[in-house]
Enzyme design. Sequence first.
Site, PDB file in Angstrom:
ATOM      1  N   ASP A  32      28.466  32.899  57.292  1.00  0.00           N
ATOM      2  CA  ASP A  32      28.354  32.379  55.926  1.00  0.00           C
ATOM      3  C   ASP A  32      27.450  33.272  55.065  1.00  0.00           C
ATOM      4  O   ASP A  32      26.530  33.906  55.575  1.00  0.00           O
ATOM      5  CB  ASP A  32      27.783  30.951  55.990  1.00  0.00           C
ATOM      6  CG  ASP A  32      28.047  30.172  54.714  1.00  0.00           C
ATOM      7  OD1 ASP A  32      28.860  30.629  53.878  1.00  0.00           O
ATOM      8  OD2 ASP A  32      27.439  29.096  54.547  1.00  0.00           O
ATOM      9  N   ASN A  80      38.470  25.551  53.436  1.00  0.00           N
ATOM     10  CA  ASN A  80      38.372  26.693  52.521  1.00  0.00           C
ATOM     11  C   ASN A  80      39.584  26.807  51.594  1.00  0.00           C
ATOM     12  O   ASN A  80      39.548  27.573  50.619  1.00  0.00           O
ATOM     13  CB  ASN A  80      38.152  28.004  53.294  1.00  0.00           C
ATOM     14  CG  ASN A  80      36.744  28.166  53.847  1.00  0.00           C
ATOM     15  OD1 ASN A  80      36.536  28.781  54.897  1.00  0.00           O
ATOM     16  ND2 ASN A  80      35.740  27.629  53.153  1.00  0.00           N
TER      17      ASN A  80
HETATM   18  C1  IPE Z   1      31.916  27.667  56.684  1.00  0.00           C
HETATM   19  O1  IPE Z   1      31.377  28.178  55.519  1.00  0.00           O
HETATM   20  C2  IPE Z   1      33.251  28.297  56.930  1.00  0.00           C
HETATM   21  C3  IPE Z   1      33.245  29.729  57.265  1.00  0.00           C
HETATM   22  C4  IPE Z   1      32.181  30.478  57.429  1.00  0.00           C
HETATM   23  C5  IPE Z   1      34.528  30.313  57.445  1.00  0.00           C
HETATM   24  P1  IPE Z   1      31.558  27.425  54.116  1.00  0.00           P
HETATM   25  O2  IPE Z   1      30.870  28.278  53.121  1.00  0.00           O
HETATM   26  O3  IPE Z   1      32.983  27.128  53.887  1.00  0.00           O
HETATM   27  O4  IPE Z   1      30.783  26.056  54.385  1.00  0.00           O
HETATM   28  P2  IPE Z   1      30.150  25.023  53.367  1.00  0.00           P
HETATM   29  O5  IPE Z   1      31.202  24.737  52.327  1.00  0.00           O
HETATM   30  O6  IPE Z   1      28.942  25.664  52.777  1.00  0.00           O
HETATM   31  O7  IPE Z   1      29.789  23.839  54.208  1.00  0.00           O
HETATM   32  C1  IPE Z   2      31.625  32.967  54.152  1.00  0.00           C
HETATM   33  O1  IPE Z   2      31.011  33.316  52.962  1.00  0.00           O
HETATM   34  C2  IPE Z   2      33.065  33.402  54.182  1.00  0.00           C
HETATM   35  C3  IPE Z   2      34.042  32.308  54.128  1.00  0.00           C
HETATM   36  C4  IPE Z   2      33.773  31.033  54.079  1.00  0.00           C
HETATM   37  C5  IPE Z   2      35.444  32.680  54.142  1.00  0.00           C
HETATM   38  P1  IPE Z   2      31.084  32.390  51.662  1.00  0.00           P
HETATM   39  O2  IPE Z   2      32.231  32.855  50.827  1.00  0.00           O
HETATM   40  O3  IPE Z   2      31.094  30.961  52.031  1.00  0.00           O
HETATM   41  O4  IPE Z   2      29.729  32.781  50.957  1.00  0.00           O
HETATM   42  P2  IPE Z   2      28.744  31.820  50.167  1.00  0.00           P
HETATM   43  O5  IPE Z   2      28.433  30.664  51.071  1.00  0.00           O
HETATM   44  O6  IPE Z   2      29.455  31.394  48.930  1.00  0.00           O
HETATM   45  O7  IPE Z   2      27.548  32.675  49.898  1.00  0.00           O
HETATM   46 MG    MG Z   3      29.644  29.569  52.285  1.00  0.00          MG
END
Ligand code: IPE
Ligand code: IPE
Ligand code: MG
Length: 252
Positions: A32, A80
């Site tokens: 993340d 997602n």
């Molecule tokens: C979890 O991250 C999913 C992945 C890393 C693929 P998210 O960014 O989607 O999680 P939330 O929404 O902060 O819980």
């Molecule tokens: C994790 O990074 C990747 C996926 C969930 C696909 P994020 O896109 O969730 O990054 P933040 O949480 O917005 O920083």
């Molecule tokens: Mg995230």
Amino acid sequence: MPTKKGSTDPDSDMAQVADPTHGARHIAIIMDGNGRWAKKKHLPRALGHKKGVEAVRDIVRVAGEMGIEAMTLYAFSSENWNRPADEITDLMGLLRQYIQSDIDEFDENGIRLKVIGNYKALDSDIVQLIDGALDRTANNDRMTLAIALNYGAQDEMLRAVQSIAAAAKNGEVNPQDIDIHHVSAALDTAGLPPLDLLIRTSGELRLSNFLLWQAAYSELYFTDTLWPDFDKRELQRALKSFGDRDRRFGGR
Ligand code: IPE
Ligand code: IPE
Ligand code: MG
């Protein structure tokens, strides 16, 4: 000889000679923070995801060299899909590129690819790429790399319940005989070693629907580091922390 619980500093030379896995067979990572990494640098989110893929490449290499048996990476959750369409397109584009560019290296390095999650719902060309990569690497045995795509633990458990219920209906199993092993075997992670260590980057303190069943007795490790900055040193720190834990599994 340093022991499993040795107090070697992850930054010292001693850490190089000790078992670098600290006894962890299976680690999982909630990767993340790509978006925040990009924002901090005033870059488009897509570049954060691109850097995230580079971090994946490095960590897969490092984990294989360390002798980790299995690594499960959360790449795209079943939730997602709630993101804007252009971001989903970017992520799927990166996934296509990643499989195509890295499949040779996986195969050369003995990496067996596995996918958890309902990946068959992705675009058909991606499903084809994945199925080809699964086939090609099926007999590799150095490390299993499980990528979670369109994965949600609740969805995984629901699918497991459905398959067990169908088996019960067909008379293949008595409902009263269904045990933990039936459930584990019906999950997408069937065949992987028990999950030892679950890492989440970016400072969020939640599981976001990842490996809820498998994490029952996993050690948890949270770091503020954003995923694109997560490197070998960070993995060594997490594994060192794992090695210093006292895992009791309910005993004493
Ligand atoms: C979890 O991250 C999913 C992945 C890393 C693929 P998210 O960014 O989607 O999680 P939330 O929404 O902060 O819980
Ligand atoms: C994790 O990074 C990747 C996926 C969930 C696909 P994020 O896109 O969730 O990054 P933040 O949480 O917005 O920083
Ligand atoms: Mg995230």
